[in-house]
Design an enzyme around this catalytic site. Structure first.
Site, PDB file in Angstrom:
ATOM      1  N   ARG A 177       0.843  -1.202   0.000  1.00  0.00           N
ATOM      2  CA  ARG A 177       0.000   0.000   0.000  1.00  0.00           C
ATOM      3  C   ARG A 177       0.875   1.248   0.000  1.00  0.00           C
ATOM      4  NH1 ARG A 177      -4.572  -0.015   4.439  1.00  0.00           N
ATOM      5  NH2 ARG A 177      -5.311   1.748   3.180  1.00  0.00           N
ATOM      6  N   CYS A 234      -1.306   6.190   9.089  1.00  0.00           N
ATOM      7  CA  CYS A 234      -1.660   4.922   8.447  1.00  0.00           C
ATOM      8  C   CYS A 234      -2.730   5.223   7.410  1.00  0.00           C
ATOM      9  CB  CYS A 234      -2.117   3.903   9.485  1.00  0.00           C
ATOM     10  SG  CYS A 234      -3.506   4.456  10.509  1.00  0.00           S
TER      11      CYS A 234
END
Length: 273
Positions: A177, A234
């Site tokens: 990611r 995050c």
């Protein structure tokens, strides 16, 4: 040295046996399905209170991301409803690796509550030890929790890029990611320019318990030079708290960028790497 932010299943069980049981909060949550009240109802640590991460530990999704910080009134009401008072000892847990429980730990500290620990390994370690599970609703008297000066720090969105230039901004998501190869949750892939990657999954062992401080120290050593400030983000500001907890075990005080990637990309003028 400050007390550890972690507590083992055996230590928690001993406190109950001695009649000194803390207020216990069940914060089970799954990334793709949300808060797991059904899991709590199917079985939980006796007397634990369920706290809904989506509605009580986060605000309404929007320009500040998928899980913006809750307003103070909402969080205070949730803690009081769960029986937390200013002098309460609190233990928080989730299903296992503490990625959701760390959010509650961080928010309690952000609202000035010092006596809070995370159950290392979560409910999985409690059940593996053979300790009892309850299924009945737990009724507690309302607490008198109040918000006090914060014991945790935030990095404001307008300061993120400059911070990343001069300090250490850690992206706590999975490496793929971070690299922008996949993005299963947010509409845009990539990362904040200047960030470095350290997935939260690397903080725990196969049982979901935090690695020993000396092991974590070796892993973070190359990412966090001496004298540099540290901040973490995050996808939505939840699992970043897990990274902050790991750094706390090393005596490193890291800030949270609450909006994280999901908040960053709501403004198309912000750069992406």
């Amino acid at each position: 040295m400050s007390p550890s932010p972690l507590i083992s299943a055996a230590e928690l069980h001993d406190l109950f046996e001695m009649g000194r049981g803390p207020v216990v909060l069940d914060v089970r949550f799954e990334l793709h399905t949300g808060s797991d009240r059904a899991g709590y109802e199917a079985g939980h640590i006796p007397n634990a209170q369920f706290v809904d991460l989506d509605t009580e530990l986060a605000g309404v999704p929007g320009s500040d991301g998928r899980h913006p910080l809750p307003d103070t009134e909402t969080f205070v009401a949730a803690m009081r409803g769960a029986g937390v008072s200013d002098d309460s000892s609190v233990v928080v847990y989730d299903a296992g690796p503490a990625t959701a429980a760390a959010r509650a730990w961080w928010l309690l500290r952000y609202n000035g509550h010092r006596d809070v620990r995370v159950l290392d390994g979560g409910l999985a370690q409690w059940t593996a030890a053979g300790f009892p599970i309850g299924t009945e609703p737990s009724i507690v008297a309302a607490g008198s929790f109040t918000a006090r000066p914060p014991l945790a720090r935030v990095l404001e969105v307008d300061d993120v890029l400059e911070f990343a230039q001069h300090n250490v901004l850690i992206d706590a998501r999975a490496a793929e990611r971070f690299r922008g190869e996949v993005e299963p949750v947010d509409p845009v892939a990539g990362h904040i320019p200047g960030a470095v990657n350290r997935p939260t999954t690397e903080n725990v062992d196969s049982d979901g318990r935090f690695l020993a401080p000396e092991v974590l120290d070796g892993a973070f050593g190359g990412l966090v030079p001496t004298g540099k400030d540290v901040a973490v983000y995050c996808g939505s500001g939840v699992t970043a708290a897990h990274q902050i907890l790991a750094l706390e075990l090393l005596g490193i005080d890291a800030a949270l960028y609450p909006g994280s990637w999901s908040g960053w990309i709501t403004d198309p003028t912000r750069p992406r790497a």
